[in-house]
Structure formats: C-alpha cells, structure tokens
Design a protein around this motif. Structure first.
Motif, PDB file in Angstrom:
ATOM      1  N   LEU A 229       0.831  -1.206   0.000  1.00  0.00           N
ATOM      2  CA  LEU A 229       0.000   0.000   0.000  1.00  0.00           C
ATOM      3  C   LEU A 229       0.865   1.257   0.000  1.00  0.00           C
ATOM      4  O   LEU A 229       0.527   2.245  -0.656  1.00  0.00           O
ATOM      5  CB  LEU A 229      -0.956  -0.031   1.186  1.00  0.00           C
ATOM      6  N   ARG A 230       2.001   1.215   0.691  1.00  0.00           N
ATOM      7  CA  ARG A 230       2.939   2.341   0.643  1.00  0.00           C
ATOM      8  C   ARG A 230       3.434   2.552  -0.781  1.00  0.00           C
ATOM      9  O   ARG A 230       3.492   3.675  -1.268  1.00  0.00           O
ATOM     10  CB  ARG A 230       4.111   2.109   1.588  1.00  0.00           C
ATOM     11  N   ALA A 231       3.769   1.467  -1.464  1.00  0.00           N
ATOM     12  CA  ALA A 231       4.261   1.566  -2.842  1.00  0.00           C
ATOM     13  C   ALA A 231       3.197   2.156  -3.774  1.00  0.00           C
ATOM     14  O   ALA A 231       3.533   2.839  -4.747  1.00  0.00           O
ATOM     15  CB  ALA A 231       4.703   0.191  -3.341  1.00  0.00           C
ATOM     16  N   GLU A 232       1.920   1.898  -3.462  1.00  0.00           N
ATOM     17  CA  GLU A 232       0.820   2.473  -4.252  1.00  0.00           C
ATOM     18  C   GLU A 232       0.621   3.949  -3.959  1.00  0.00           C
ATOM     19  O   GLU A 232      -0.040   4.648  -4.717  1.00  0.00           O
ATOM     20  CB  GLU A 232      -0.497   1.763  -3.919  1.00  0.00           C
ATOM     21  N   GLY A 233       1.110   4.402  -2.808  1.00  0.00           N
ATOM     22  CA  GLY A 233       0.952   5.796  -2.437  1.00  0.00           C
ATOM     23  C   GLY A 233      -0.406   6.136  -1.846  1.00  0.00           C
ATOM     24  O   GLY A 233      -0.838   7.284  -1.913  1.00  0.00           O
ATOM     25  N   VAL A 234      -1.065   5.146  -1.248  1.00  0.00           N
ATOM     26  CA  VAL A 234      -2.383   5.387  -0.658  1.00  0.00           C
ATOM     27  C   VAL A 234      -2.263   5.552   0.855  1.00  0.00           C
ATOM     28  O   VAL A 234      -1.282   5.137   1.462  1.00  0.00           O
ATOM     29  CB  VAL A 234      -3.378   4.247  -0.982  1.00  0.00           C
ATOM     30  N   GLN A 235      -3.289   6.148   1.439  1.00  0.00           N
ATOM     31  CA  GLN A 235      -3.366   6.242   2.884  1.00  0.00           C
ATOM     32  C   GLN A 235      -4.100   5.011   3.410  1.00  0.00           C
ATOM     33  O   GLN A 235      -4.887   4.391   2.687  1.00  0.00           O
ATOM     34  CB  GLN A 235      -4.096   7.508   3.306  1.00  0.00           C
ATOM     35  N   VAL A 236      -3.847   4.684   4.671  1.00  0.00           N
ATOM     36  CA  VAL A 236      -4.375   3.461   5.264  1.00  0.00           C
ATOM     37  C   VAL A 236      -5.087   3.777   6.576  1.00  0.00           C
ATOM     38  O   VAL A 236      -4.543   4.483   7.426  1.00  0.00           O
ATOM     39  CB  VAL A 236      -3.223   2.457   5.534  1.00  0.00           C
TER      40      VAL A 236
ATOM     41  N   ALA B 143      -2.479  -2.635  15.940  1.00  0.00           N
ATOM     42  CA  ALA B 143      -1.428  -3.027  16.878  1.00  0.00           C
ATOM     43  C   ALA B 143      -0.081  -3.171  16.161  1.00  0.00           C
ATOM     44  O   ALA B 143       0.962  -2.797  16.711  1.00  0.00           O
ATOM     45  CB  ALA B 143      -1.806  -4.335  17.574  1.00  0.00           C
ATOM     46  N   TYR B 144      -0.101  -3.697  14.949  1.00  0.00           N
ATOM     47  CA  TYR B 144       1.131  -3.860  14.173  1.00  0.00           C
ATOM     48  C   TYR B 144       1.760  -2.486  13.908  1.00  0.00           C
ATOM     49  O   TYR B 144       2.972  -2.310  14.057  1.00  0.00           O
ATOM     50  CB  TYR B 144       0.861  -4.599  12.864  1.00  0.00           C
ATOM     51  N   ILE B 145       0.930  -1.516  13.529  1.00  0.00           N
ATOM     52  CA  ILE B 145       1.445  -0.173  13.257  1.00  0.00           C
ATOM     53  C   ILE B 145       1.974   0.467  14.539  1.00  0.00           C
ATOM     54  O   ILE B 145       3.024   1.118  14.520  1.00  0.00           O
ATOM     55  CB  ILE B 145       0.376   0.695  12.571  1.00  0.00           C
TER      56      ILE B 145
ATOM     57  N   ASP C  41       7.192   3.014  11.927  1.00  0.00           N
ATOM     58  CA  ASP C  41       7.626   3.468  10.606  1.00  0.00           C
ATOM     59  C   ASP C  41       6.473   3.401   9.593  1.00  0.00           C
ATOM     60  O   ASP C  41       6.574   3.957   8.505  1.00  0.00           O
ATOM     61  CB  ASP C  41       8.848   2.675  10.116  1.00  0.00           C
ATOM     62  N   TYR C  42       5.360   2.739   9.947  1.00  0.00           N
ATOM     63  CA  TYR C  42       4.180   2.694   9.071  1.00  0.00           C
ATOM     64  C   TYR C  42       3.154   3.771   9.438  1.00  0.00           C
ATOM     65  O   TYR C  42       2.147   3.912   8.752  1.00  0.00           O
ATOM     66  CB  TYR C  42       3.510   1.317   9.133  1.00  0.00           C
ATOM     67  N   LEU C  43       3.408   4.516  10.488  1.00  0.00           N
ATOM     68  CA  LEU C  43       2.447   5.526  10.950  1.00  0.00           C
ATOM     69  C   LEU C  43       2.168   6.591   9.890  1.00  0.00           C
ATOM     70  O   LEU C  43       1.056   7.120   9.809  1.00  0.00           O
ATOM     71  CB  LEU C  43       2.955   6.173  12.235  1.00  0.00           C
ATOM     72  N   ASP C  44       3.156   6.875   9.040  1.00  0.00           N
ATOM     73  CA  ASP C  44       2.951   7.888   8.004  1.00  0.00           C
ATOM     74  C   ASP C  44       1.885   7.484   6.982  1.00  0.00           C
ATOM     75  O   ASP C  44       1.371   8.332   6.253  1.00  0.00           O
ATOM     76  CB  ASP C  44       4.273   8.194   7.284  1.00  0.00           C
TER      77      ASP C  44
ATOM     78  N   GLU D 182      -3.283  11.821   9.188  1.00  0.00           N
ATOM     79  CA  GLU D 182      -2.915  12.510  10.426  1.00  0.00           C
ATOM     80  C   GLU D 182      -4.076  12.582  11.412  1.00  0.00           C
ATOM     81  O   GLU D 182      -3.882  12.407  12.611  1.00  0.00           O
ATOM     82  CB  GLU D 182      -2.412  13.920  10.113  1.00  0.00           C
ATOM     83  N   SER D 183      -5.262  12.798  10.900  1.00  0.00           N
ATOM     84  CA  SER D 183      -6.435  12.934  11.764  1.00  0.00           C
ATOM     85  C   SER D 183      -6.773  11.641  12.508  1.00  0.00           C
ATOM     86  O   SER D 183      -7.474  11.667  13.508  1.00  0.00           O
ATOM     87  CB  SER D 183      -7.643  13.390  10.951  1.00  0.00           C
ATOM     88  N   ALA D 184      -6.293  10.499  12.025  1.00  0.00           N
ATOM     89  CA  ALA D 184      -6.606   9.216  12.645  1.00  0.00           C
ATOM     90  C   ALA D 184      -5.459   8.670  13.500  1.00  0.00           C
ATOM     91  O   ALA D 184      -5.620   7.663  14.177  1.00  0.00           O
ATOM     92  CB  ALA D 184      -6.971   8.197  11.570  1.00  0.00           C
ATOM     93  N   ARG D 185      -4.318   9.307  13.479  1.00  0.00           N
ATOM     94  CA  ARG D 185      -3.141   8.785  14.202  1.00  0.00           C
ATOM     95  C   ARG D 185      -3.349   8.748  15.708  1.00  0.00           C
ATOM     96  O   ARG D 185      -2.860   7.834  16.371  1.00  0.00           O
ATOM     97  CB  ARG D 185      -1.902   9.593  13.860  1.00  0.00           C
ATOM     98  N   ALA D 186      -4.066   9.698  16.254  1.00  0.00           N
ATOM     99  CA  ALA D 186      -4.278   9.746  17.695  1.00  0.00           C
ATOM    100  C   ALA D 186      -5.082   8.545  18.176  1.00  0.00           C
ATOM    101  O   ALA D 186      -4.968   8.123  19.333  1.00  0.00           O
ATOM    102  CB  ALA D 186      -4.988  11.029  18.086  1.00  0.00           C
ATOM    103  N   ASP D 187      -5.879   7.949  17.289  1.00  0.00           N
ATOM    104  CA  ASP D 187      -6.692   6.781  17.644  1.00  0.00           C
ATOM    105  C   ASP D 187      -5.851   5.523  17.821  1.00  0.00           C
ATOM    106  O   ASP D 187      -6.343   4.535  18.382  1.00  0.00           O
ATOM    107  CB  ASP D 187      -7.770   6.529  16.590  1.00  0.00           C
ATOM    108  N   LEU D 188      -4.626   5.556  17.329  1.00  0.00           N
ATOM    109  CA  LEU D 188      -3.765   4.376  17.459  1.00  0.00           C
ATOM    110  C   LEU D 188      -3.152   4.356  18.836  1.00  0.00           C
ATOM    111  O   LEU D 188      -2.711   3.443  19.356  1.00  0.00           O
ATOM    112  CB  LEU D 188      -2.665   4.387  16.392  1.00  0.00           C
TER     113      LEU D 188
END
Length: 102
Positions: free
Chosen positions: A66-73, A82-84, A89-92, A96-102
């Motif tokens: 998915l990173r190679a495709e250039g999409v957001q996840v 949990a993996y992220i 290094d996969y947080l990017d 951004e608006s969903a990162r706090a939920d992790l």
C-alpha cells in the motif's frame, strides 16, 4: 516456516490480501478501497497456521504494498492497528487525523 514457501498477494477481486503456505490459503486481510485510501478491516489466520508469524508477514507485506501504491491506510482491524503501533515506521500511512486513535 523457513522451509515452507510463504507468499502474500493482493486479490482486488476479493478485496483482500491473501497469504499462502505451500500454495494453501493460510490467511487474509480484508480491505475496503476508495480512491487514494484503503481501510484494512479484518485480518484472519487459519488456526492450523497460527503462532508462526504469518499475521506479521501478512501485515508487513500489505502495508509495504500500500505504501508503494501511495495510498493512505486506516487500520480498522485491531491486529493491523497493533502492528502499526509496534512498527511506527508505518504511521505515516495513516491519515494525520486518525493517528491519535492508534
């Protein structure tokens, strides 16, 4: 697992990444796609194949693809989230608006 052939492939016709061991389906990560975005909604490993790291291999390969495709996840799946958290290094990939939920 090292002697077995493990392969992860995207199957967009089934809306999921699949992991196989020696050609046999061992698990999958379901997703929902919209333009520029993929929501990983569920990951499952067959009980006969659990405990040998296949879920991690599946998550890593799917996220790398998915990173190679250039999409957001969006990691709606608790395993992917949990993996992220464990591999920031996969947080990017996460909006951004969903990162706090992790």
């Amino acid at each position: 697992m090292s002697e077995q052939q493990v392969r992860v492939a995207d199957h967009p016709e089934r809306d999921r990444f699949e992991i196989t061991v020696d050609g046999e389906l061992a698990g999958f990560a379901d997703y929902r796609r919209t333009p520029g975005h993929v929501d990983l909604v569920h990951t499952e490993i067959d009980p006969a194949h659990q405990g040998v790291g296949l879920a991690g291999t599946l998550a890593k390969t799917a996220l790398d693809s998915l990173r190679a495709e250039g999409v957001q996840v969006t990691p709606s799946c608790s395993y992917i989230a949990a993996y992220i958290r464990k591999h920031p290094d996969y947080l990017d990939l996460v909006p951004e608006s969903a990162r706090a939920d992790l």
